[in-house]
Design a protein around this motif. Structure first.
Motif, PDB file in Angstrom:
ATOM      1  N   VAL A 332     -21.792 -16.437   5.629  1.00 29.51           N
ATOM      2  CA  VAL A 332     -21.754 -16.091   7.059  1.00 29.51           C
ATOM      3  C   VAL A 332     -20.927 -14.832   7.313  1.00 29.51           C
ATOM      4  O   VAL A 332     -19.954 -14.558   6.623  1.00 29.51           O
ATOM      5  N   HIS A 333     -21.347 -14.082   8.323  1.00 29.49           N
ATOM      6  CA  HIS A 333     -20.589 -12.928   8.820  1.00 29.49           C
ATOM      7  C   HIS A 333     -20.458 -13.121  10.329  1.00 29.49           C
ATOM      8  O   HIS A 333     -21.410 -13.568  10.966  1.00 29.49           O
ATOM      9  N   ILE A 334     -19.297 -12.763  10.861  1.00 28.73           N
ATOM     10  CA  ILE A 334     -19.137 -12.843  12.319  1.00 28.73           C
ATOM     11  C   ILE A 334     -19.167 -11.424  12.882  1.00 28.73           C
ATOM     12  O   ILE A 334     -18.377 -10.567  12.483  1.00 28.73           O
ATOM     13  N   ALA A 335     -20.104 -11.199  13.799  1.00 26.40           N
ATOM     14  CA  ALA A 335     -20.252  -9.867  14.401  1.00 26.40           C
ATOM     15  C   ALA A 335     -19.925  -9.940  15.883  1.00 26.40           C
ATOM     16  O   ALA A 335     -20.091 -10.966  16.531  1.00 26.40           O
ATOM     17  N   ARG A 336     -19.489  -8.790  16.396  1.00 21.43           N
ATOM     18  CA  ARG A 336     -19.282  -8.623  17.837  1.00 21.43           C
ATOM     19  C   ARG A 336     -20.096  -7.386  18.242  1.00 21.43           C
ATOM     20  O   ARG A 336     -20.590  -6.667  17.374  1.00 21.43           O
ATOM     21  N   PRO A 337     -20.207  -7.112  19.534  1.00 23.55           N
ATOM     22  CA  PRO A 337     -20.936  -5.898  19.908  1.00 23.55           C
ATOM     23  C   PRO A 337     -20.285  -4.667  19.277  1.00 23.55           C
ATOM     24  O   PRO A 337     -19.054  -4.551  19.273  1.00 23.55           O
ATOM     25  N   GLY A 338     -21.091  -3.790  18.729  1.00 18.03           N
ATOM     26  CA  GLY A 338     -20.572  -2.626  17.994  1.00 18.03           C
ATOM     27  C   GLY A 338     -21.006  -1.315  18.619  1.00 18.03           C
ATOM     28  O   GLY A 338     -21.676  -1.288  19.654  1.00 18.03           O
ATOM     29  N   PRO A 339     -20.638  -0.210  17.964  1.00 17.81           N
ATOM     30  CA  PRO A 339     -20.907   1.133  18.512  1.00 17.81           C
ATOM     31  C   PRO A 339     -22.314   1.640  18.214  1.00 17.81           C
ATOM     32  O   PRO A 339     -22.981   1.150  17.298  1.00 17.81           O
ATOM     33  N   GLY A 340     -22.716   2.645  18.956  1.00 16.10           N
ATOM     34  CA  GLY A 340     -23.986   3.310  18.697  1.00 16.10           C
ATOM     35  C   GLY A 340     -23.878   4.263  17.515  1.00 16.10           C
ATOM     36  O   GLY A 340     -22.790   4.477  16.959  1.00 16.10           O
ATOM     37  N   ALA A 341     -25.028   4.839  17.134  1.00 13.98           N
ATOM     38  CA  ALA A 341     -25.047   5.787  16.007  1.00 13.98           C
ATOM     39  C   ALA A 341     -24.196   6.998  16.357  1.00 13.98           C
ATOM     40  O   ALA A 341     -24.206   7.463  17.496  1.00 13.98           O
ATOM     41  N   HIS A 342     -23.441   7.486  15.390  1.00 16.18           N
ATOM     42  CA  HIS A 342     -22.609   8.663  15.656  1.00 16.18           C
ATOM     43  C   HIS A 342     -22.419   9.489  14.394  1.00 16.18           C
ATOM     44  O   HIS A 342     -22.472   8.978  13.280  1.00 16.18           O
ATOM     45  N   LEU A 343     -22.169  10.762  14.605  1.00 17.00           N
ATOM     46  CA  LEU A 343     -21.886  11.674  13.490  1.00 17.00           C
ATOM     47  C   LEU A 343     -20.433  11.545  13.089  1.00 17.00           C
ATOM     48  O   LEU A 343     -19.570  11.329  13.947  1.00 17.00           O
ATOM     49  N   LEU A 344     -20.154  11.670  11.806  1.00 11.08           N
ATOM     50  CA  LEU A 344     -18.771  11.752  11.350  1.00 11.08           C
ATOM     51  C   LEU A 344     -18.325  13.215  11.464  1.00 11.08           C
ATOM     52  O   LEU A 344     -19.170  14.123  11.457  1.00 11.08           O
ATOM     53  N   PRO A 345     -17.019  13.440  11.587  1.00  8.33           N
ATOM     54  CA  PRO A 345     -16.556  14.823  11.713  1.00  8.33           C
ATOM     55  C   PRO A 345     -17.078  15.666  10.531  1.00  8.33           C
ATOM     56  O   PRO A 345     -17.164  15.172   9.411  1.00  8.33           O
ATOM     57  N   ALA A 346     -17.420  16.915  10.836  1.00 13.24           N
ATOM     58  CA  ALA A 346     -17.985  17.796   9.794  1.00 13.24           C
ATOM     59  C   ALA A 346     -17.012  17.961   8.648  1.00 13.24           C
ATOM     60  O   ALA A 346     -15.800  17.990   8.847  1.00 13.24           O
ATOM     61  N   GLU A 347     -17.597  18.047   7.438  1.00 10.65           N
ATOM     62  CA  GLU A 347     -16.763  18.200   6.244  1.00 10.65           C
ATOM     63  C   GLU A 347     -16.125  19.576   6.205  1.00 10.65           C
ATOM     64  O   GLU A 347     -16.708  20.544   6.661  1.00 10.65           O
ATOM     65  N   GLY A 348     -14.929  19.644   5.661  1.00  5.71           N
ATOM     66  CA  GLY A 348     -14.288  20.928   5.376  1.00  5.71           C
ATOM     67  C   GLY A 348     -13.843  21.697   6.596  1.00  5.71           C
ATOM     68  O   GLY A 348     -13.599  22.890   6.509  1.00  5.71           O
ATOM     69  N   ARG A 349     -13.811  20.987   7.753  1.00  4.11           N
ATOM     70  CA  ARG A 349     -13.302  21.716   8.937  1.00  4.11           C
ATOM     71  C   ARG A 349     -11.993  21.125   9.379  1.00  4.11           C
ATOM     72  O   ARG A 349     -11.758  19.958   9.202  1.00  4.11           O
TER      73      ARG A 349
END
Ligand code: DP6
Length: 349
Positions: A332-349
């Motif tokens: 079993v896993h317990i889930a709650r409402p989660g976030p929408g799709a998002h970009l991670l901060p750009a690499e190397g900046r």
């Protein structure tokens, strides 16, 4: 696909051809998507409504590679082949078409959901791919356009673009361009609801029949499909009202009947599509037992034997313990409402 079809715009001044990494979470439908009216554009027959989870994310990196002769795709560190590779390359072709960039890409995707087990791996997978590929190819879609793009990879991915609860519109109109433009997801208000979703994995293996093939067969051969699709519209209206007044019992009852109805349409298909296993029914019995003990717990199942149980956050531990003990080997896993799709901060900046 024409540009009008996607309405994705080029990001002004954005560095094109860079890499981008996105994260998306699975969503579980409380009102199911089952049946397409346009297979090519992945436009559904009915509206659906889901909760995006805060567990089991997919992280996908897309890097445009001007020197590559073909797309290179790895899923969990293993090179993709066959149908999985074909769907991803076809999706990248859509993005390239809009971006007017022919370059191939290197795609790396890590999925924490068991793939193809009816645990919404294609939803998180294509939502993450859509966000990462759009950014890597210099597009800057608004959330509606990103939802429509993700839909082209896998219908349910349209909903994982958004966090919390989301409705995905079937849209209307016979003209494909109009249908495409009108079929996207958007967030749904859910009052003070404080839900948890207990994911009971009774079998993490891949399913024998993909949801794509199963839903096509159901639409084409099941005498129960039409009545279910009609009643699903009423379920959605009632579900939206129940969410607004944070009525967990009503949300759960509607979700459970909608899912059981969807499985009934499959059982009546010719030949029958049956995802429900003996362990599924044991978990369903334990959910009934919880309700007899006055715990608000309601089940939903997708294209696989696993069961997701909606309950109050305060009851989640008890519900998880009961369903885990219902069938040997259940995780079993317990889930709650989660976030929408998002970009991670750009690499190397
Ligand atoms: C039972 O989104 O996987 O999970 O659009 O063909 O890729 P395709 O199908 P997919 O189907 C999901 C069906 C479902 C119900 C739901 O998520 O609404």
């Amino acid at each position: 696909m024409s540009e009008e079809h996607t309405a994705l715009v080029q990001a002004p001044g954005r560095h094109r051809g860079a890499g981008a990494t996105a994260v998306a979470h699975p969503n579980i439908a409380l009102i199911k998507y089952w049946g397409k009216r346009d297979e090519e554009l992945v436009v559904p027959r009915t509206d659906s409504l889901s909760m995006t989870l805060d567990i089991l994310p997919t992280t996908t990196r897309v890097r445009v590679d001007a020197t590559a002769r073909r797309d290179e795709v790895t899923l969990g560190g293993v090179p993709a082949t066959g149908e999985a590779l074909h769907r991803i390359v076809a999706f990248l072709d859509l993005v390239r078409d809009v971006a007017r960039m022919p370059q191939r890409a290197v795609v790396d995707s890590e999925n924490t959901v068991p793939t193809g087990a009816g645990l919404a791996s294609s939803a998180s997978g294509f939502a993450a791919l859509a966000a990462a590929a759009a950014a890597a190819y210099g597009l800057d879609p608004d959330p509606t356009a990103l939802s429509r793009l993700a839909r082209r990879g896998s219908g349910s991915a349209a909903r994982s673009v958004f966090g919390g609860f989301a409705v995905w519109y079937a849209g209307s109109g016979a003209d494909p361009a109009a249908a495409d433009a009108a079929s996207y997801a958007e967030p749904v208000p859910a009052g003070d609801l404080d839900p948890a979703l207990v994911v009971a994995v009774v079998d993490a293996g891949p399913k024998a029949l993909s949801s794509r093939v199963a839903m096509r067969r159901t639409v084409n051969t099941s005498p129960l499909y039409g009545p279910w699709a009609d009643s699903s519209g009423d379920d959605l209206t009632a579900m939206r009202a129940a969410l607004l007044r944070a009525d967990l019992e009503a949300v759960g009852e509607i979700a459970e009947r909608n899912a059981l109805g969807m499985h009934a349409t499959m059982l009546a298909a010719r030949p029958a599509v049956r995802y429900l296993a003996p362990a599924t029914l044991q978990v369903l019995d334990s959910v009934l037992q919880l309700r007899r003990e006055a715990v608000a717990a309601y089940a939903t199942m997708d294209a696989g034997p696993n069961v997701k149980v909606l309950c109050r956050r305060a009851d989640a531990q008890r519900v998880a313990a009961v369903v885990r003990d219902a069938a040997a080997g259940t995780v079993v896993h317990i889930a709650r409402p989660g976030p929408g799709a998002h970009l991670l901060p750009a690499e190397g900046r």
